[in-house]
Every structure is written in C-alpha cells, then in structure tokens.
Enzyme design. Structure first.
Site, PDB file in Angstrom:
ATOM      1  N   GLU A 111      13.069  -1.531   8.930  1.00 34.89           N
ATOM      2  CA  GLU A 111      11.509  -1.912   9.943  1.00 34.89           C
ATOM      3  C   GLU A 111      12.482  -1.929  11.662  1.00 34.89           C
ATOM      4  OE1 GLU A 111       7.484  -2.647   8.744  1.00 34.89           O
ATOM      5  OE2 GLU A 111       8.437  -4.132   9.687  1.00 34.89           O
ATOM      6  N   HIS A 169      24.292   4.862 -13.982  1.00 36.48           N
ATOM      7  CA  HIS A 169      24.021   6.221 -15.251  1.00 36.48           C
ATOM      8  C   HIS A 169      22.708   7.094 -14.594  1.00 36.48           C
ATOM      9  CE1 HIS A 169      26.276   3.799 -18.134  1.00 36.48           C
ATOM     10  NE2 HIS A 169      26.160   3.197 -17.089  1.00 36.48           N
ATOM     11  N   LYS A 216      -2.382   3.854   9.251  1.00 37.09           N
ATOM     12  CA  LYS A 216      -3.370   2.886   9.028  1.00 37.09           C
ATOM     13  C   LYS A 216      -4.315   3.806  10.005  1.00 37.09           C
ATOM     14  CE  LYS A 216      -0.378  -1.684   9.019  1.00 37.09           C
ATOM     15  NZ  LYS A 216      -0.120  -2.208   9.954  1.00 37.09           N
TER      16      LYS A 216
HETATM   17  O1  PA5 Z   1       7.366  -6.864   9.384  1.00 38.48           O
HETATM   18  C1  PA5 Z   1       6.467  -6.549   9.438  1.00 38.48           C
HETATM   19  O2  PA5 Z   1       6.225  -6.795  11.154  1.00 38.48           O
HETATM   20  C2  PA5 Z   1       5.554  -6.246   8.845  1.00 38.48           C
HETATM   21  O3  PA5 Z   1       6.637  -5.608   6.992  1.00 38.48           O
HETATM   22  C3  PA5 Z   1       4.700  -6.820   8.389  1.00 38.48           C
HETATM   23  O4  PA5 Z   1       5.145  -8.588   7.752  1.00 38.48           O
HETATM   24  C4  PA5 Z   1       3.630  -6.316   7.485  1.00 38.48           C
HETATM   25  O5  PA5 Z   1       2.462  -5.203   7.711  1.00 38.48           O
HETATM   26  C5  PA5 Z   1       2.617  -7.760   7.231  1.00 38.48           C
HETATM   27  O6  PA5 Z   1       1.773  -7.899   8.111  1.00 38.48           O
HETATM   28  P1  PA5 Z   1       0.465  -8.895   8.431  1.00 38.48           P
HETATM   29  O7  PA5 Z   1       1.463 -10.677   7.757  1.00 38.48           O
HETATM   30  O8  PA5 Z   1       0.369  -9.091   9.377  1.00 38.48           O
HETATM   31  O9  PA5 Z   1      -0.726  -9.689   6.835  1.00 38.48           O
END
Ligand code: PA5
Length: 439
Positions: free
Chosen positions: A279, A300, A414
């Site tokens: 990310e 394996h 989303k």
């Molecule tokens: O690292 C990030 O920003 C994302 O993975 C969020 O943690 C994830 O989408 C969850 O978001 P939230 O904590 O707002 O529910």
C-alpha cells in the site's frame, strides 16, 4: 546472542551498491525525519514508540483486564491496518493450537476483515451462548466490512447478554471526532481509544489499534513498545541496509520481493508486511510487488518457481534464532524410515539446515538473498521488527519517488461496490456501471 535484529545483504548486493544509491537513501531518510516529504501529515508513527507513556499503557492494560475477566471470547473487528498488526503479533506469540486448547483468558478472534457470509455465520455460531466482548477498530469509522460485522455482533451481544454487559464489553478504537463509529460509541457510551490523525492505518499497530487486542490476548505490550523504542533510537543502520538493498535490486529488474519465513508463527507477520509495503509503494505504476511464502511448506509448492522460474524476484528471509521449546528426534532401533542420521538432533536444527540449504540453492539459481536475523520471536524483537519495517518503508518509498503514506488506489473498487449496492450518493456511478455491464 545478539540483542537486536540484523539485516545481512551479503548475497544481495554484489556489484549493485553505489555511492549514488547510498546518497539517495541518506536524502530519503533526511526527508522522512525532517518531515519535508510528500505525506508528511502522516508521520505520527515516527516517534510514536518513545512517546507512549506509562499512563497510556496502564489505561490499555486496564481495559484489557476487564475484557479478560468478563469474556470467553473477544472479537476484534477491523480490516487492513485496523486488523493485520494485531493479528500478526498475536499469532506470532501464541501457542499454534491455542484455539483448540483451554487457556488463561479469552480467545481473541477476528471479524470484519472479509465479507464472507459463512465465516460470519460460523463465528456467530461459535460465540452463541458464551460471554464475549468486542473491540471494534476503524479509523474512518465508515469501512463497510467492519461496519457489517459490528452491526451483527453488537445486536447479538445485546440480545444475548443485555445492554449493560454489551456497553461494558464493547470498546471502540477510532478517530477522535469524525466518523459513524465515533458517533455510535458516544451515543452508546462505549469506552473508546483514539487513532491519532497523523498515523495511517498500516502504521498504527503500536497505537491502541494493535496494543489493546495484543494486551487482551495476554501479551506484554510494554516489551513490544520497548523493542520498538530500541529500533527508533538505534535502528538506522539496519533501516538503511534494507532500503538500499531492495531499491538496488528493484532498479536491477527484481520487481518482486518474497518475504520468507521458516517459522509457521510468522505467517501473519508477512501479511502485515505485505500491506505495509504494497500500500505504501505500489503507486504511479511503480513499486516492488510484495509476496510471501512459508517454508518449508511452500518449498513443496512454490519451490520450483522460485528456483527456476522468471528471474525477477529476490528473497528476504526472516531467520529466527531461538525456538521457545525443544523437540528432539528420537533414535529408532529398526530405522525403517532411515532417519537415524538425524536422531538426537532438535527439529529446529533440521529446519536451520533446510533454511541454509534453500538460501544457497536459490542464490545459485539467481535469486538474490537478503537475510533478517531475529534473535527469538518475543514481544521485544517483534517490537523491533515492526518499527524497523515501518521506518525502512518510509525511507524506501521516498527513494522510489512515491508518497508512502497515502493509498488513493484502494478507493476504485469501493466506488464500484457502492454503485452496485445502490448506496445513497452513488446514483450516477450506479447508472454508469449498469450501462457498462449491459453494453
Ligand atoms: O492502511 C490503511 O489505511 C487501510 O488498510 C485501512 O487501515 C483499512 O482500509 C481500514 O480502514 P479503517 O480503519 O478506516 O476502517
């Protein structure tokens, strides 16, 4: 025994290291530390370990004690950065078969990290008739997966144990002011913890996002934080080693990094790491693809590809020093299985030889190898590892030329999902997607 994790790049950097790369790394570290780079409003994690004070730790331990005393199960609801850190640390420290054993304190289970109907059904079935608590974690307070799970388990808990029990045993971890979860928690009078504005989800494991579930699972959050402080104060050499090596390899055509472990308890640490690096770096059509394998299991299945497939990969092996327990291979008089040549040896000795043999084979096969040594899987060394990976990620992202602290790409799916679900506010997108599907 060394008292810190170490990065060894002996088999990764031959002919690749350069003064220019070192200079880029130093500049990236300076950009990070001075807060002058892209995404600099999300640097709250940088000095987080050393800023955690006694009162915060006591407060988290107090909440954890209530849940531990009142509940057989604690369901931790969250996804991505609001899930993977706690899951990784709890799995790394737990008895592998804890779910099947009766133990001290509640079992920490996870929900809201998928939209699996059968998963939710099975979990509801498991906790029905048992006292359970909920830690609901969402920074935005609006994420669909945890919101669905929370609605289900909140309703179930209130019906099963009554509003009073539910109020005492639901804890919300969210933004200080904004979001549906903050409003709901205020209305219902739940205990709450704040995710600081300047700490992004994937960098939040050392906030209550990770610390509370880890404490509920019975682990020592003080040692975890202390380990992170050690890296915050003395970890820069290791951070630079790792950031330089992976960028050198990437520039040399190694587009995939495989994080390898030989310890089943580290499986979810790799899942956490994949989110952190994927990310943070996968932007503007750049970035190493973070993958992971569990050896020797995956030797394996994936071993052939790694040894012999396309040469676009490098490996980073997490090598653990000491095991927690000893299991010795017995001698067998008949030796029908032919194993007497390792009789009297610890199982871990065999694992270590598998690790060394695999590394050498893969290096010979053209897979550069980075080694991260961890003295043992304890709270302290996991704390070191977390902070080390976080800081190296910041430096590495700036070396790559991306903003390591945003995630614009996660919104696209989303939008489509909400459009398909006819969520209010998505009418235009809904019409467009339906037209596209029908064309
Ligand atoms: O690292 C990030 O920003 C994302 O993975 C969020 O943690 C994830 O989408 C969850 O978001 P939230 O904590 O707002 O529910």
């Amino acid at each position: 025994m060394n008292n810190s994790i170490q990065v060894i790049s002996k088999y990764a950097l031959e002919g690749l290291n350069s003064q220019a790369l070192n200079d880029t790394a130093m500049a990236a570290k300076q950009t990070l530390e001075s807060g002058s780079g892209a995404g600099n409003d999300f640097l709250g994690w940088l000095h987080l370990p050393s800023s955690i004070d006694e009162q915060q730790l006591q407060d988290i331990e107090r909440s954890a004690a209530i849940l531990r005393q009142e509940c057989e199960y604690v369901i931790t609801i969250g996804i991505g950065g609001s899930y993977l850190g706690a899951k990784a640390i709890i799995e790394a420290l737990s008895d592998h078969f804890a779910p099947y054993k009766t133990g001290n304190g509640p079992k920490v289970l996870f929900a809201g990290n998928n939209i699996g109907e059968d998963y939710l059904y099975d979990l509801m079935d498991l906790v029905r008739g048992h006292k359970f608590g909920i830690i609901v974690i969402s920074k935005s307070g609006t994420t669909t997966e945890p919101a669905i799970a929370f609605r289900l388990f909140k309703e179930m808990l209130e019906k099963q144990e009554g509003k009073g029990f539910a109020q005492r045993n639901i804890v919300a971890v969210t933004d200080a002011k904004r979001g549906a979860l903050r409003n709901l928690a205020t209305q219902e009078g739940y205990a709450t913890y704040v995710i600081p504005d300047n700490v992004g989800g994937r960098f939040s494991v050392l906030t209550p996002v990770g610390l509370l579930p880890i404490a509920v699972a019975g682990f020592d959050i003080r040692a975890l934080v202390a380990g992170a402080v050690e890296m915050e104060q003395n970890g820069d050499e290791q951070v630079l080693n790792y950031a330089i090596a992976r960028n050198a390899l990437y520039q040399n055509g190694k587009k995939i990094e495989i994080l390898v472990n030989f310890a089943p308890r580290l499986h979810f640490l790799a899942e956490w790491w994949k989110q952190l690096y994927g990310e943070s770096e996968g932007k503007t059509h750049k970035g190493i693809f973070p993958a992971s394998v569990d050896f020797t299991t995956d030797l394996h299945s994936m071993g052939q590809w790694i040894q012999d497939g396309e040469r676009t990969i490098f490996e980073t092996v997490l090598s653990v020093g000491d095991q927690q327990h000893e299991v010795v291979i017995p001698t067998d008089e008949a030796d029908l299985d032919g194993l007497n040549y390792i009789a009297g040896k610890n199982v871990d000795y065999v694992n270590k030889m598998a690790e060394l043999g695999t590394r050498l084979a893969h290096i010979d096969g053209g897979v550069p190898n980075l080694l991260i040594t961890i003295p043992a899987v304890t709270e302290r060394y996991l704390g070191q590892l977390i902070y080390f990976f976080e800081k190296a990620c910041g430096v590495s992202g700036y070396m790559l030329g991306v903003n390591p602290f945003d995630q614009p790409g996660v919104e696209a799916y989303k939008k489509n999902m909400f459009a398909l679900l006819d969520k209010p506010g998505y009418e235009e997108a809904s019409a467009a997607i339906k037209a596209k599907l029908n064309s």
